[in-house]
Design a protein around this motif. Structure first.
Motif, mmCIF file in Angstrom:
data_model
loop_
_atom_site.group_PDB
_atom_site.id
_atom_site.type_symbol
_atom_site.label_atom_id
_atom_site.label_comp_id
_atom_site.label_asym_id
_atom_site.label_seq_id
_atom_site.Cartn_x
_atom_site.Cartn_y
_atom_site.Cartn_z
ATOM 1 N N PRO A 138 8.574 3.918 0.288
ATOM 2 C CA PRO A 138 9.067 3.787 -1.082
ATOM 3 C C PRO A 138 10.555 3.468 -1.184
ATOM 4 N N ARG A 141 14.270 -0.848 2.450
ATOM 5 C CA ARG A 141 15.031 -2.001 1.966
ATOM 6 C C ARG A 141 15.069 -3.127 3.001
ATOM 7 N N GLN A 155 3.044 -1.419 1.920
ATOM 8 C CA GLN A 155 2.611 -0.875 0.638
ATOM 9 C C GLN A 155 3.708 0.020 0.063
ATOM 10 N N ASN A 156 3.728 0.112 -1.259
ATOM 11 C CA ASN A 156 4.637 1.010 -1.971
ATOM 12 C C ASN A 156 6.080 0.837 -1.497
ATOM 13 N N SER A 157 6.512 -0.429 -1.394
ATOM 14 C CA SER A 157 7.850 -0.737 -0.898
ATOM 15 C C SER A 157 8.553 -1.657 -1.900
ATOM 16 N N CYS A 158 8.704 -1.208 -3.117
ATOM 17 C CA CYS A 158 9.243 -2.060 -4.179
ATOM 18 C C CYS A 158 10.737 -2.343 -4.019
ATOM 19 N N HIS A 159 11.440 -1.619 -3.153
ATOM 20 C CA HIS A 159 12.862 -1.860 -2.925
ATOM 21 C C HIS A 159 13.125 -2.797 -1.749
#
Length: 163
Positions: A138, A141, A155-159
């Motif tokens: 999460p 970067r 997955q779940n790596s919006c940054h």
């Protein structure tokens, strides 16, 4: 080589206070139980940045004391075997992880990554085949994967800004 490790251990034993950063780069290593004493010593003294680079040798299996370093923030390993004990729950403060030719099964690596909630930088370089690598990060970067990966899932790596 053991002579050099013993000198390093002697210096560490004379040190008073925490050891926040430790870097060890070795030209070659076959078998060296004294290295385990060094790793254990720094593991029990507040280590936050830990680097071991072994060139032309290894892989050296890391002692279990390393896996109790809950305060570790930066881990950089070259030519080591990473085999955590079953009770290992990850490094809760880890910000950056570099594994270069580290022997670790893909599922264990995936579990390690997902159990490091603050992880921002991940580098995995491997010449062995990894069937499946699942990356759940999460706060991730930066991601660099190099090697023989059959499948990588992020997955779940919006940054994530740099791959």
């Amino acid at each position: 080589m053991n002579k050099h490790i013993m000198i390093i251990l002697g210096v560490l034993l004379l040190h008073q206070g925490p050891i926040l950063k430790f870097t060890l780069s070795l030209a070659a290593l076959e078998s060296c139980p004294e290295l385990d004493l060094v790793v254990s010593f720094v593991s029990n003294n507040g280590i936050q940045e830990f680097t071991i680079h072994i060139q032309n040798g290894g892989p050296h299996r890391l002692p279990s004391t390393l896996f109790s370093c809950l305060q570790i923030e930066h881990l950089d390993l070259v030519s080591c075997a990473f085999k955590p004990p079953l009770a290992f729950k990850g490094f809760p403060r880890l910000l950056s992880l570099v594994f270069n030719e580290v022997i670790i099964p893909g599922d264990v690596l995936s579990s390690l990554i997902s159990s490091c909630p603050l992880l921002e930088r991940l580098t995995v370089i491997s010449s062995t085949i990894v069937d499946y690598l699942q990356i759940v990060g999460p706060n991730l970067r930066f991601l660099h994967c190099e090697g023989l990966f059959r499948s990588i899932s992020v997955q779940n790596s919006c940054h994530l800004a740099e791959v």
